[in-house]
Design an enzyme around this catalytic site. Structure first.
Site, PDB file in Angstrom:
ATOM      1  CG  HIS A   1      -0.388  -0.120   2.629  1.00  0.00           C
ATOM      2  ND1 HIS A   1      -0.028   1.321   3.076  1.00  0.00           N
ATOM      3  CD2 HIS A   1      -0.307  -1.006   3.381  1.00  0.00           C
ATOM      4  CE1 HIS A   1       0.526   0.602   4.129  1.00  0.00           C
ATOM      5  NE2 HIS A   1       0.449  -0.676   4.688  1.00  0.00           N
TER       6      HIS A   1
ATOM      7  CG  ASP B   1      -2.780   4.053   2.530  1.00  0.00           C
ATOM      8  OD1 ASP B   1      -2.072   3.029   2.042  1.00  0.00           O
ATOM      9  OD2 ASP B   1      -3.344   3.951   3.710  1.00  0.00           O
TER      10      ASP B   1
ATOM     11  CG  ASP C   1       2.333  -0.226   8.117  1.00  0.00           C
ATOM     12  OD1 ASP C   1       2.306  -0.683   7.243  1.00  0.00           O
ATOM     13  OD2 ASP C   1       2.079   0.378   8.865  1.00  0.00           O
TER      14      ASP C   1
ATOM     15  CD  GLU D   1      -3.250  -1.573   5.155  1.00  0.00           C
ATOM     16  OE1 GLU D   1      -3.363  -2.774   5.856  1.00  0.00           O
ATOM     17  OE2 GLU D   1      -2.761  -0.684   5.803  1.00  0.00           O
ATOM     18  CD  GLU D   2      -1.661   2.009   7.541  1.00  0.00           C
ATOM     19  OE1 GLU D   2      -2.390   1.465   8.374  1.00  0.00           O
ATOM     20  OE2 GLU D   2      -0.384   1.708   7.640  1.00  0.00           O
TER      21      GLU D   2
ATOM     22  CD  GLU E   1       0.768  -4.126   5.726  1.00  0.00           C
ATOM     23  OE1 GLU E   1       1.393  -3.678   6.290  1.00  0.00           O
ATOM     24  OE2 GLU E   1      -0.333  -3.675   5.186  1.00  0.00           O
TER      25      GLU E   1
ATOM     26  CG  HIS F   1       0.299   2.266  12.597  1.00  0.00           C
ATOM     27  ND1 HIS F   1      -0.997   1.935  12.580  1.00  0.00           N
ATOM     28  CD2 HIS F   1       0.710   2.053  11.507  1.00  0.00           C
ATOM     29  CE1 HIS F   1      -1.375   1.462  11.667  1.00  0.00           C
ATOM     30  NE2 HIS F   1      -0.267   1.275  10.766  1.00  0.00           N
TER      31      HIS F   1
END
Length: 387
Positions: free
Chosen positions: A84, A86, A116, A148-149, A173, A360
């Site tokens: 992904h 984003d 990520d 995706e997030e 991932e 994150h």
């Protein structure tokens, strides 16, 4: 003779640097949400220069979002390497370095999206370079998705379009290069109760939404207990479905009957449990409370949800990944785009460099010693499925 390899001189770290420098935050909050088109166009340019057939696919209903399907070779079967584009929002003031500048220190690469998971694209492209001048019997597809997030709108659009199609898919991932063959699903729901306010000295003057919500919470916790008694999967560290009561808002004064109340919760089902079935079961359990308390109860989904995911332990891709990595395929609690790619008929796993423990949060990083093993692993996968 000029080959694709000599025409494409960007190093892995330079590709990663440019990807990290392009902000592409996705968020359910419009204040934080950004377009991913700069990242998509950068990948599009690089992959097209390498000889991939590239297609930028706009995401319906999201004019500033797109997916990219880049294909080397042709024919049925083949391998998808998916990531992904984003990232989550970040707090730059909490970082030791600029989150949008790739910084190397302590044998690590720091930056928002290093693990990520923008970094995966640079490593996938580096692995693909090895095959540019070899005829592929089955195609190699590098897939880049949007959102995706947040909503997973990119993966949902691909599933609805029925593309891409291949024999196997690996989603990069951060798993410390350990194959993951299953994860829980996620639904995030709200319950809104409209009662009737009135003076607290006489309960007959109103219908208390907070009292009705107490009963709603009791029903949800009872359902949680029933689900946990019925469903268990020892592959997961938390081996039961979870239901978390996240936040509640209601009322405005202690001397007024509460006229409105709202609860938000999340439920994480195990593989084999149906998201629609759970939502229907919850609605049925709460319906009698409307008449019992004289209120109006509505249930709402905060987003469409992520189905639970499972690939059989004896699948070709799982066995190959276990052999190549020396690690047994396991389960994780976090959600991914895997169920959407799997719905297209592809043998699917999640496996990539870095650790979810670094995602994150401030000072996200990818350890340098993950780079070479990742490229080698991806080359072996490409050779197996495409040559």
């Amino acid at each position: 003779m000029t080959t694709h390899s000599t025409r494409h001189s960007l190093s892995t770290l330079e590709m990663m640097r440019r990807l990290i420098a392009a902000p592409s935050v996705s968020s359910a909050s419009a204040h934080h949400d950004q377009s991913n088109l700069v990242v998509i166009e950068q990948l599009h340019e690089w992959l097209e220069a390498l000889g991939f057939n590239t297609e930028v696919m706009p995401v319906p209903g999201h004019p500033e979002k797109a997916n990219l399907i880049a294909t080397l070779g042709s024919g049925p079967g083949g391998l998808v390497l998916s990531g992904h584009t984003d990232t989550v929002p970040c707090d730059p003031e909490l970082w030791r370095s600029d989150p949008f500048f790739l910084t190397e220190r302590d044998n690590r690469l720091y930056g928002l999206g290093t693990c990520d998971m923008k970094g995966f694209f640079a490593l996938a492209i580096e692995a693909a370079k090895h095959f540019l001048d070899q005829p592929l019997k089955q195609p190699l597809i590098i897939l880049a998705t949007a959102d995706e997030e947040s909503s997973m709108s990119g993966a949902r659009a691909l599933a609805e379009a029925g593309r891409p199609l291949a024999r196997a898919a690996v989603i990069g991932e951060p798993t410390r290069l350990q194959p993951i063959r299953m994860h829980k699903g996620i639904i995030m729901e709200s319950v809104r109760i409209q009662g009737r306010s009135g003076h607290s000295s006489d309960p007959s003057l109103g219908a208390n939404a907070l009292e009705a919500m107490h009963a709603v919470m009791s029903e949800l916790l009872t359902l949680r207990s029933e689900l946990q008694q019925k469903h268990r999967n020892a592959q997961f560290r938390v081996d039961i479905p979870t239901l978390n009561l996240g936040c509640i808002h209601g009322g405005d004064s202690s001397n007024r009957i509460c006229g409105r109340c709202e609860l938000e919760y999340d439920l994480r089902p195990l593989p084999g449990m149906s998201i629609d079935g759970l939502r229907n079961a919850i609605s049925e359990r709460l319906r009698p409370l409307n008449d019992r308390f004289g209120v109006k109860i509505e249930t709402h989904s905060q987003f469409p949800g992520i189905p639970p995911f499972e690939t059989p332990a004896d699948s070709e891709l799982v066995r190959l990944a276990e052999r190549l990595t020396g690690h047994r395929a396991e389960a994780v609690a976090f959600g991914t785009e895997a169920p959407f790619l799997q719905s297209l008929g592809m043998d699917t796993i999640v496996m990539g460099p870095g650790s979810i423990d670094q995602a994150h949060q401030p000072d996200e990083y990818l350890a340098l010693d993950q780079i070479s093993p990742t490229v080698e692993l991806l080359r072996n996968l490409i050779a197996h499925y495409c040559l």
